[in-house]
Write a protein that holds these residues in place. Structure first.
Motif, PDB file in Angstrom:
ATOM      1  N   LYS A  92       0.844  -1.196   0.000  1.00 28.10           N
ATOM      2  CA  LYS A  92       0.000   0.000   0.000  1.00 28.10           C
ATOM      3  C   LYS A  92       0.870   1.232   0.000  1.00 28.10           C
ATOM      4  CE  LYS A  92      -2.483  -0.080   3.760  1.00 28.10           C
ATOM      5  NZ  LYS A  92      -3.368   0.445   4.833  1.00 28.10           N
ATOM      6  N   VAL A  93       0.248   2.362  -0.395  1.00 29.14           N
ATOM      7  CA  VAL A  93       0.911   3.663  -0.346  1.00 29.14           C
ATOM      8  C   VAL A  93       0.080   4.567   0.557  1.00 29.14           C
ATOM      9  CG1 VAL A  93       1.634   5.700  -1.642  1.00 29.14           C
ATOM     10  CG2 VAL A  93       1.900   3.422  -2.656  1.00 29.14           C
ATOM     11  N   VAL A  94       0.711   5.127   1.555  1.00 31.83           N
ATOM     12  CA  VAL A  94       0.059   6.083   2.448  1.00 31.83           C
ATOM     13  C   VAL A  94       0.432   7.484   1.986  1.00 31.83           C
ATOM     14  CG1 VAL A  94      -0.157   6.910   4.817  1.00 31.83           C
ATOM     15  CG2 VAL A  94       0.168   4.463   4.372  1.00 31.83           C
ATOM     16  N   VAL A  95      -0.571   8.305   1.695  1.00 35.17           N
ATOM     17  CA  VAL A  95      -0.338   9.696   1.305  1.00 35.17           C
ATOM     18  C   VAL A  95      -0.559  10.562   2.533  1.00 35.17           C
ATOM     19  CG1 VAL A  95      -1.046  11.598  -0.201  1.00 35.17           C
ATOM     20  CG2 VAL A  95      -1.094   9.246  -1.047  1.00 35.17           C
ATOM     21  N   SER A  96       0.438  11.360   2.878  1.00 31.84           N
ATOM     22  CA  SER A  96       0.382  12.145   4.099  1.00 31.84           C
ATOM     23  C   SER A  96       0.986  13.519   3.856  1.00 31.84           C
ATOM     24  CB  SER A  96       1.123  11.403   5.217  1.00 31.84           C
ATOM     25  OG  SER A  96       0.886  12.008   6.466  1.00 31.84           O
ATOM     26  N   GLY A  97       1.071  14.316   4.908  1.00 32.85           N
ATOM     27  CA  GLY A  97       1.592  15.670   4.792  1.00 32.85           C
ATOM     28  C   GLY A  97       0.492  16.715   4.831  1.00 32.85           C
ATOM     29  N   GLU A  98       0.901  17.973   4.939  1.00 31.66           N
ATOM     30  CA  GLU A  98      -0.077  19.062   5.062  1.00 31.66           C
ATOM     31  C   GLU A  98      -0.986  19.187   3.844  1.00 31.66           C
ATOM     32  OE1 GLU A  98       3.802  21.101   5.503  1.00 31.66           O
ATOM     33  OE2 GLU A  98       3.388  18.945   5.645  1.00 31.66           O
ATOM     34  N   ASN A  99      -0.525  18.739   2.677  1.00 32.10           N
ATOM     35  CA  ASN A  99      -1.325  18.873   1.455  1.00 32.10           C
ATOM     36  C   ASN A  99      -2.015  17.582   1.045  1.00 32.10           C
ATOM     37  OD1 ASN A  99      -0.297  21.424   1.485  1.00 32.10           O
ATOM     38  ND2 ASN A  99       0.889  21.259  -0.404  1.00 32.10           N
ATOM     39  N   ALA A 100      -2.131  16.638   1.987  1.00 31.23           N
ATOM     40  CA  ALA A 100      -2.749  15.360   1.642  1.00 31.23           C
ATOM     41  C   ALA A 100      -4.205  15.504   1.212  1.00 31.23           C
ATOM     42  CB  ALA A 100      -2.645  14.395   2.823  1.00 31.23           C
ATOM     43  N   ARG A 101      -4.870  16.592   1.630  1.00 28.65           N
ATOM     44  CA  ARG A 101      -6.268  16.794   1.213  1.00 28.65           C
ATOM     45  C   ARG A 101      -6.399  16.915  -0.302  1.00 28.65           C
ATOM     46  NH1 ARG A 101      -9.627  21.447   3.472  1.00 28.65           N
ATOM     47  NH2 ARG A 101     -11.161  20.459   2.084  1.00 28.65           N
ATOM     48  N   LEU A 102      -5.314  17.255  -0.956  1.00 30.41           N
ATOM     49  CA  LEU A 102      -5.320  17.305  -2.419  1.00 30.41           C
ATOM     50  C   LEU A 102      -5.790  15.981  -2.992  1.00 30.41           C
ATOM     51  CD1 LEU A 102      -4.428  18.742  -5.099  1.00 30.41           C
ATOM     52  CD2 LEU A 102      -2.176  17.733  -4.718  1.00 30.41           C
ATOM     53  N   ALA A 103      -5.381  14.873  -2.375  1.00 37.69           N
ATOM     54  CA  ALA A 103      -5.754  13.545  -2.864  1.00 37.69           C
ATOM     55  C   ALA A 103      -7.232  13.261  -2.670  1.00 37.69           C
ATOM     56  CB  ALA A 103      -4.923  12.481  -2.158  1.00 37.69           C
ATOM     57  N   GLU A 104      -7.872  13.948  -1.746  1.00 37.25           N
ATOM     58  CA  GLU A 104      -9.307  13.761  -1.526  1.00 37.25           C
ATOM     59  C   GLU A 104     -10.138  14.721  -2.382  1.00 37.25           C
ATOM     60  OE1 GLU A 104      -9.487  12.097   3.042  1.00 37.25           O
ATOM     61  OE2 GLU A 104      -9.918  14.212   2.678  1.00 37.25           O
ATOM     62  N   VAL A 105      -9.743  15.984  -2.374  1.00 36.41           N
ATOM     63  CA  VAL A 105     -10.518  16.991  -3.113  1.00 36.41           C
ATOM     64  C   VAL A 105     -10.462  16.743  -4.613  1.00 36.41           C
ATOM     65  CG1 VAL A 105     -10.677  19.464  -3.629  1.00 36.41           C
ATOM     66  CG2 VAL A 105     -10.219  18.704  -1.293  1.00 36.41           C
ATOM     67  N   ALA A 106      -9.339  16.248  -5.105  1.00 35.23           N
ATOM     68  CA  ALA A 106      -9.188  15.956  -6.537  1.00 35.23           C
ATOM     69  C   ALA A 106      -8.954  14.456  -6.735  1.00 35.23           C
ATOM     70  CB  ALA A 106      -8.042  16.770  -7.119  1.00 35.23           C
ATOM     71  N   HIS A 107      -9.804  13.663  -6.104  1.00 36.37           N
ATOM     72  CA  HIS A 107      -9.665  12.202  -6.106  1.00 36.37           C
ATOM     73  C   HIS A 107      -9.626  11.622  -7.510  1.00 36.37           C
ATOM     74  CE1 HIS A 107     -11.444   8.124  -6.164  1.00 36.37           C
ATOM     75  NE2 HIS A 107     -10.763   7.932  -5.045  1.00 36.37           N
ATOM     76  N   ASP A 108     -10.557  12.048  -8.390  1.00 30.60           N
ATOM     77  CA  ASP A 108     -10.633  11.473  -9.738  1.00 30.60           C
ATOM     78  C   ASP A 108      -9.365  11.757 -10.542  1.00 30.60           C
ATOM     79  OD1 ASP A 108     -13.107  10.573  -9.043  1.00 30.60           O
ATOM     80  OD2 ASP A 108     -14.225  12.098 -10.177  1.00 30.60           O
ATOM     81  N   ALA A 109      -8.867  12.991 -10.432  1.00 27.18           N
ATOM     82  CA  ALA A 109      -7.646  13.349 -11.167  1.00 27.18           C
ATOM     83  C   ALA A 109      -6.450  12.567 -10.626  1.00 27.18           C
ATOM     84  CB  ALA A 109      -7.391  14.854 -11.064  1.00 27.18           C
ATOM     85  N   LEU A 110      -6.405  12.364  -9.307  1.00 24.78           N
ATOM     86  CA  LEU A 110      -5.326  11.580  -8.708  1.00 24.78           C
ATOM     87  C   LEU A 110      -5.269  10.192  -9.338  1.00 24.78           C
ATOM     88  CD1 LEU A 110      -3.288  11.339  -6.136  1.00 24.78           C
ATOM     89  CD2 LEU A 110      -5.160   9.985  -5.188  1.00 24.78           C
ATOM     90  N   TRP A 111      -6.417   9.545  -9.446  1.00 19.08           N
ATOM     91  CA  TRP A 111      -6.440   8.186  -9.975  1.00 19.08           C
ATOM     92  C   TRP A 111      -6.217   8.147 -11.484  1.00 19.08           C
ATOM     93  CZ3 TRP A 111      -5.708   3.739  -7.713  1.00 19.08           C
ATOM     94  CH2 TRP A 111      -5.795   3.701  -6.327  1.00 19.08           C
TER      95      TRP A 111
END
Length: 386
Positions: free
Chosen positions: A323-342
């Motif tokens: 697994k990959v854990v995404v962390s850090g102060e800007n981790a919300r980027l992975a949630e707010v732009a979930h579709d683009a991340l994937w």
């Protein structure tokens, strides 16, 4: 063997090896645990488990909890646990201008948090500020405080900060400075590695023996755990992943690389691009808030998230983690732009590759400081960082 610089005898977690220590470690990480489950995990007979655990109970390292009915045997049993409040730890995250500190239990549960601005960046002044925060957190419970962990962005070698650019430090023996202030053992670690250790023992990757942590915030970085061990190499504090290319048309980073992670994914990079698009200065948090109603803000975030997906795919392709854990102060980027991340992840992965597990952990400075505390906990429990 006591920690370097510890003036007090070490008794609670001795011996550091052998079946008795394995019992204590299993209970620490997953307790409370029934004896039958402990025996199964460690391949011990019930008699051997009783014999080995008795001294741990006598010294108070382990305690028995209230009786419960074992779902397998149907018998009533008193699971074993640790008294996590018997040992306290302080973790400190240093930024360019602030010290963030937390007080934790043996299981890294945060009890209290404080912070203070740095009175300059001279090592002695920083050590004095950190020592003051440690004493404030410990209060009347200083006798329970076992160790202090310090995490910072940079290259650290055995409590000596070889390089921390944002503090202007080169070859600073910060661990020794802080030990002299406190009379307590101090461990100093790269902050991303500390965060990785926290995810390994008490976080999203608990019991996972092969995973990666990708951090996005003021900088970018990553940690790797292979065969249950954090890869703590000399280059871990150099920030190598930050210069991996993620956008061939991206801007330059300070090192002159085109479209690398540092140039595209950091807080400053996202704020700069959003500010140019919106024609006004905006913070990263404001860009997130604007995403649902401003197409320019949405475009900036989607582009960044797609690049983050490219970075995650590169880590997954080379390290092949569970697994990959995404962390850090800007981790919300992975949630707010979930579709683009994937989109970015899928574009960078082979169609026959195993499905990738991505776990997003939102992280503030308290979590960074908790990571430093976990480094201290691991050193106390194992006699080394894991």
């Amino acid at each position: 063997m006591p920690l370097a610089g510890d003036p007090r005898p070490r008794t609670a977690w001795t011996p550091l090896t052998g079946p008795a220590h394995s019992i204590a470690l299993e209970v620490l990480l997953d307790g409370p645990l029934p004896r039958i489950e402990l025996a199964r995990r460690l391949e011990l007979s019930p008699g051997s488990l009783t014999r080995l655990s008795r001294p741990l109970l006598d010294t108070g390292l382990l305690v028995e909890t209230d009786s419960v009915c074992d779902p397998v045997s149907g018998r009533w049993t008193r699971p074993l646990d640790v008294d996590e409040s018997a040992h306290a730890f302080v973790g400190v995250k240093l930024t360019a201008d602030t010290a963030h500190a937390v007080l934790t239990t043996l299981r890294a549960r945060v009890v209290a948090a404080v912070e203070a601005p740095l009175d300059g960046r001279a090592p002695a002044a920083v050590a004095a500020t950190v020592a003051r925060l440690v004493r404030e957190l410990a209060g009347d419970g200083l006798e329970r405080l076992r160790a202090v962990g310090v995490g910072l962005g940079g290259l650290v070698d055995d409590a000596v900060v070889r390089s921390a650019l944002y503090l202007g430090w080169e070859d600073v023996p910060f661990g020794a400075l802080l030990e002299a202030e406190l009379g307590l053992p101090v461990v100093v670690d790269n902050d991303v590695l500390s965060l990785t250790r926290a995810e390994q023992w008490f976080g999203a990757a608990g019991r996972c023996t092969h995973f990666a942590v990708v951090v996005v915030g003021a900088g970018t970085g990553h940690g790797l755990v292979v065969h249950g061990e954090v890869l703590d190499r000399p280059d871990a504090g150099v920030g190598l992943l930050g210069h991996h290319p993620v956008d061939p048309h991206g801007p330059l980073c300070p090192e002159g690389h085109v479209g690398c992670a540092e140039a595209v994914l950091t807080t400053a990079a996202i704020e700069l691009r959003a500010g140019l698009a919106l024609r006004r200065a905006v913070t990263f948090e404001q860009v997130l808030e604007l995403a649902d109603r401003d197409p320019l803000a949405r475009r900036v975030l989607d582009d960044a998230a797609r690049s983050l997906g490219t970075l995650i795919a590169a880590v997954a392709n080379t390290a092949m983690p569970e697994k990959v854990v995404v962390s850090g102060e800007n981790a919300r980027l992975a949630e707010v732009a979930h579709d683009a991340l994937w989109e970015g992840i899928r574009a960078g992965r082979h169609r026959l590759a195993s499905p990738l597990v991505v776990d997003v952990q939102l992280t503030g400075f308290a979590e960074w400081a908790r990571g430093a505390a976990v480094t201290a906990i691991q050193t106390f429990v194992l006699g080394r960082r894991r």
